[in-house]
Design a protein around this motif. Structure first.
Motif, mmCIF file in Angstrom:
data_model
loop_
_atom_site.group_PDB
_atom_site.id
_atom_site.type_symbol
_atom_site.label_atom_id
_atom_site.label_comp_id
_atom_site.label_asym_id
_atom_site.label_seq_id
_atom_site.Cartn_x
_atom_site.Cartn_y
_atom_site.Cartn_z
ATOM 1 N N UNK A 1 -0.815 5.882 -35.071
ATOM 2 C CA UNK A 1 -1.703 5.136 -35.984
ATOM 3 C C UNK A 1 -1.196 3.720 -36.274
ATOM 4 N N UNK A 2 0.124 3.546 -36.360
ATOM 5 C CA UNK A 2 0.681 2.210 -36.624
ATOM 6 C C UNK A 2 0.418 1.269 -35.450
ATOM 7 N N UNK A 3 0.488 1.774 -34.226
ATOM 8 C CA UNK A 3 0.188 0.945 -33.056
ATOM 9 C C UNK A 3 -1.279 0.511 -33.063
ATOM 10 N N UNK A 4 -2.153 1.435 -33.420
ATOM 11 C CA UNK A 4 -3.580 1.108 -33.508
ATOM 12 C C UNK A 4 -3.809 0.058 -34.590
ATOM 13 N N UNK A 5 -3.193 0.263 -35.755
ATOM 14 C CA UNK A 5 -3.340 -0.692 -36.857
ATOM 15 C C UNK A 5 -2.748 -2.054 -36.510
ATOM 16 N N UNK A 6 -1.801 -2.090 -35.566
ATOM 17 C CA UNK A 6 -1.164 -3.351 -35.163
ATOM 18 C C UNK A 6 -1.973 -4.107 -34.125
ATOM 19 N N UNK B 1 3.506 17.131 -23.171
ATOM 20 C CA UNK B 1 3.637 18.339 -22.353
ATOM 21 C C UNK B 1 2.873 19.481 -22.981
ATOM 22 N N UNK B 2 3.060 19.688 -24.255
ATOM 23 C CA UNK B 2 2.326 20.726 -24.966
ATOM 24 C C UNK B 2 1.977 20.177 -26.348
ATOM 25 N N UNK B 3 0.807 20.524 -26.847
ATOM 26 C CA UNK B 3 0.340 19.905 -28.088
ATOM 27 C C UNK B 3 1.101 20.358 -29.328
ATOM 28 N N UNK B 4 1.162 19.450 -30.261
ATOM 29 C CA UNK B 4 1.663 19.754 -31.597
ATOM 30 C C UNK B 4 0.453 19.767 -32.516
ATOM 31 N N UNK B 5 0.468 20.622 -33.490
ATOM 32 C CA UNK B 5 -0.656 20.708 -34.412
ATOM 33 C C UNK B 5 -0.186 20.297 -35.802
ATOM 34 N N UNK B 6 -0.937 19.399 -36.415
ATOM 35 C CA UNK B 6 -0.600 18.905 -37.737
ATOM 36 C C UNK B 6 -1.820 19.025 -38.621
ATOM 37 N N UNK B 7 -1.578 19.209 -39.877
ATOM 38 C CA UNK B 7 -2.648 19.263 -40.860
ATOM 39 C C UNK B 7 -2.313 18.222 -41.913
ATOM 40 N N UNK B 8 -3.245 17.337 -42.158
ATOM 41 C CA UNK B 8 -3.046 16.321 -43.180
ATOM 42 C C UNK B 8 -3.565 16.878 -44.497
ATOM 43 N N UNK B 9 -2.649 17.114 -45.404
ATOM 44 C CA UNK B 9 -3.030 17.657 -46.712
ATOM 45 C C UNK B 9 -3.615 16.538 -47.563
ATOM 46 N N UNK B 10 -4.670 16.841 -48.295
ATOM 47 C CA UNK B 10 -5.252 15.815 -49.175
ATOM 48 C C UNK B 10 -4.265 15.437 -50.270
ATOM 49 N N UNK B 11 -4.332 14.184 -50.681
ATOM 50 C CA UNK B 11 -3.431 13.726 -51.735
ATOM 51 C C UNK B 11 -3.932 14.243 -53.074
ATOM 52 N N UNK B 12 -3.012 14.693 -53.887
ATOM 53 C CA UNK B 12 -3.351 15.174 -55.226
ATOM 54 C C UNK B 12 -2.580 14.375 -56.250
ATOM 55 N N UNK B 13 -3.240 14.005 -57.301
ATOM 56 C CA UNK B 13 -2.554 13.325 -58.380
ATOM 57 C C UNK B 13 -1.847 14.357 -59.233
ATOM 58 N N UNK B 14 -0.632 14.024 -59.631
ATOM 59 C CA UNK B 14 0.139 14.932 -60.490
ATOM 60 C C UNK B 14 -0.151 14.684 -61.932
ATOM 61 N N UNK C 1 4.794 13.876 -28.441
ATOM 62 C CA UNK C 1 3.894 14.064 -29.577
ATOM 63 C C UNK C 1 4.613 14.606 -30.804
ATOM 64 N N UNK C 2 5.892 14.304 -30.919
ATOM 65 C CA UNK C 2 6.662 14.788 -32.061
ATOM 66 C C UNK C 2 6.364 14.002 -33.328
ATOM 67 N N UNK C 3 7.204 14.183 -34.316
ATOM 68 C CA UNK C 3 6.993 13.559 -35.620
ATOM 69 C C UNK C 3 6.942 12.044 -35.534
ATOM 70 N N UNK C 4 7.746 11.452 -34.665
ATOM 71 C CA UNK C 4 7.723 9.998 -34.526
ATOM 72 C C UNK C 4 6.374 9.535 -34.011
ATOM 73 N N UNK C 5 5.841 10.232 -33.010
ATOM 74 C CA UNK C 5 4.546 9.843 -32.452
ATOM 75 C C UNK C 5 3.432 9.964 -33.490
ATOM 76 N N UNK C 6 3.530 10.949 -34.363
ATOM 77 C CA UNK C 6 2.497 11.151 -35.385
ATOM 78 C C UNK C 6 2.387 9.932 -36.298
ATOM 79 N N UNK C 7 3.495 9.282 -36.571
ATOM 80 C CA UNK C 7 3.452 8.076 -37.404
ATOM 81 C C UNK C 7 3.293 6.812 -36.569
#
Length: 105
Positions: free
Chosen positions: A77-82, A92-105, A68-74
């Motif tokens: 979703x790509x496998x599902x979209x495919x 083995x143990x969970x990773x926790x991620x937070x998706x930050x909202x996109x902000x326009x600069x 469930x590392x960084x590669x799995x995080x991307x």
């Protein structure tokens, strides 16, 4: 305050309060592929994310992602979209991620 002084292989010096040493098994030419009981009877395809074949078509297939590392995080979703019928992630143990909202600069 105590500090670490590190001399690099290139002759430079780094002074720091915290020093975190890490090691890994990353070798691009020979990725780590663990042995699984019964893998000799598995009729599917084993693929390591470091050596993903561009011609691999997962549409309509059931896929298991181990880790469930960084590669799995991307990758998940790509496998599902495919078009994978099912994507299951084993960890083995969970990773926790937070998706930050996109902000326009």
């Amino acid at each position: 305050t105590q500090r670490w002084t590190v001399t690099t292989g290139a002759g430079g010096t780094i002074v720091c309060r915290f020093l975190i040493l890490t090691t890994g098994y990353y070798q691009y030419e020979k990725p780590h592929m663990p042995a699984f009981d019964g893998s000799d009877r598995f009729q599917g395809t084993f693929v390591h994310s470091q050596q993903w074949p561009e011609s691999l078509d997962v549409a309509g297939k059931r896929v298991i992602v181990i880790g469930s590392g960084a590669t799995a995080v991307t990758m998940v979703p790509a496998l599902i979209d495919s078009g994978a019928t099912s994507v299951v992630m084993l960890q083995r143990s969970p990773s926790y991620y937070y998706v930050a909202p996109k902000h326009k600069k």
